[in-house]
Motif scaffolding. Sequence first.
Motif, PDB file in Angstrom:
ATOM      1  N   ALA A 121       2.102   6.645  -7.007  1.00  0.00           N
ATOM      2  CA  ALA A 121       1.067   7.560  -7.651  1.00  0.00           C
ATOM      3  C   ALA A 121       1.406   9.031  -7.428  1.00  0.00           C
ATOM      4  CB  ALA A 121      -0.337   7.059  -7.006  1.00  0.00           C
ATOM      5  N   VAL A 122       1.919   9.296  -6.067  1.00  0.00           N
ATOM      6  CA  VAL A 122       2.047  10.580  -5.660  1.00  0.00           C
ATOM      7  C   VAL A 122       3.237  11.233  -6.543  1.00  0.00           C
ATOM      8  CG1 VAL A 122       2.893  12.109  -4.069  1.00  0.00           C
ATOM      9  CG2 VAL A 122       0.968  10.609  -3.537  1.00  0.00           C
ATOM     10  N   GLU A 157       0.719  -1.069  -0.024  1.00  0.00           N
ATOM     11  CA  GLU A 157      -0.230   0.163   0.042  1.00  0.00           C
ATOM     12  C   GLU A 157       0.972   1.357  -0.018  1.00  0.00           C
ATOM     13  OE1 GLU A 157      -2.316  -3.551   1.436  1.00  0.00           O
ATOM     14  OE2 GLU A 157      -0.205  -2.477   2.191  1.00  0.00           O
ATOM     15  N   ARG A 158       1.925   1.131   0.712  1.00  0.00           N
ATOM     16  CA  ARG A 158       2.803   2.455   0.862  1.00  0.00           C
ATOM     17  C   ARG A 158       3.414   2.602  -0.518  1.00  0.00           C
ATOM     18  NH1 ARG A 158       5.188   5.568   4.924  1.00  0.00           N
ATOM     19  NH2 ARG A 158       3.350   5.029   5.972  1.00  0.00           N
ATOM     20  N   LYS A 159       4.117   1.673  -0.974  1.00  0.00           N
ATOM     21  CA  LYS A 159       4.685   1.637  -2.334  1.00  0.00           C
ATOM     22  C   LYS A 159       3.931   2.111  -3.642  1.00  0.00           C
ATOM     23  CE  LYS A 159       7.147  -1.065  -5.855  1.00  0.00           C
ATOM     24  NZ  LYS A 159       6.680  -0.358  -7.076  1.00  0.00           N
ATOM     25  N   ALA A 160       2.418   1.781  -3.414  1.00  0.00           N
ATOM     26  CA  ALA A 160       1.480   2.149  -4.685  1.00  0.00           C
ATOM     27  C   ALA A 160       1.410   3.655  -4.290  1.00  0.00           C
ATOM     28  CB  ALA A 160       0.207   1.384  -4.261  1.00  0.00           C
ATOM     29  N   ARG A 161       1.284   4.298  -3.025  1.00  0.00           N
ATOM     30  CA  ARG A 161       1.144   5.409  -2.655  1.00  0.00           C
ATOM     31  C   ARG A 161       2.317   6.534  -3.064  1.00  0.00           C
ATOM     32  NH1 ARG A 161      -2.339   9.807  -2.160  1.00  0.00           N
ATOM     33  NH2 ARG A 161      -1.781  11.107  -0.200  1.00  0.00           N
ATOM     34  N   PHE A 162       3.483   5.882  -2.851  1.00  0.00           N
ATOM     35  CA  PHE A 162       4.415   6.610  -3.550  1.00  0.00           C
ATOM     36  C   PHE A 162       4.694   6.819  -5.049  1.00  0.00           C
ATOM     37  CE2 PHE A 162       7.560   5.460   0.480  1.00  0.00           C
ATOM     38  CZ  PHE A 162       6.956   6.598   1.187  1.00  0.00           C
TER      39      PHE A 162
END
Length: 249
Positions: A48-49, A41-46
């Motif tokens: 995308a941002v 989840e954190r990887k996907a967030r990074f």
Amino acid sequence: MRRRTPHAIQVELAQKRLLARLAGLDHAAIVRALSPFLTPERKARFDAVFASRLGNVTVLMDAPYDPHNGAAVLRSCDAFGVQRLHVVERGGISFLAAREVARGSEQWVHVRTYPTGRAALDVLAASGHELVATHPQGELMPEDLRSIPKVCLVLGNERDGIHEELVAACKRSVRVPMRGFVESLNVSVTGAILLQHATSGRQGDLSEEELRALHARAMILTIDHAAEVLLANGISLGEDALGVEGAEG
């Protein structure tokens, strides 16, 4: 105006230590070493941002006085994906951001300060940004900003507005249309409204190297014991690389 603000951050100094360490390191190697410690989840967030981060839209603040305004503009830059904030410091007054307003945005937006307007103008001229001043009678509407390929929004001092040196460098000006009796808005509110329009519909445009540097920076800042993990992989950040310096306003 609130010049004495508890827990204000001298942002550029707080960033310099880590950025200086990262500049000489292999960002790809840092990402490889730390990626296993990221949740999906954190990887996907990074991903995308950072993929939506913009270099073609930037902001130049002219001698901001109030740390709350500085922090609010910094936070708006983060919110709308603007990667760089330029600040002219005049009269020996350092750029400060109220920590409780910035809410961590100082970790993600690169702040660069200048002792004079001329120094800032030289950097922005080299990057090819068109400077657009904010003015109550500006000829441009907010939505016009999105059609300028590389735009730098110039925000003035709370009391004196934009210095004449910077005004002379702006080819055009933009206004926020209003219906009420007030003639102007707070500088941070103006900045937020105009950034929303300036960034609307734009795709992220940072280089691959810039993206790798952002991922490395994010992992170092958010993964527990990142420095120890990197050291075990032969990568040293040096002493106090993760420290954040505060400055009382």
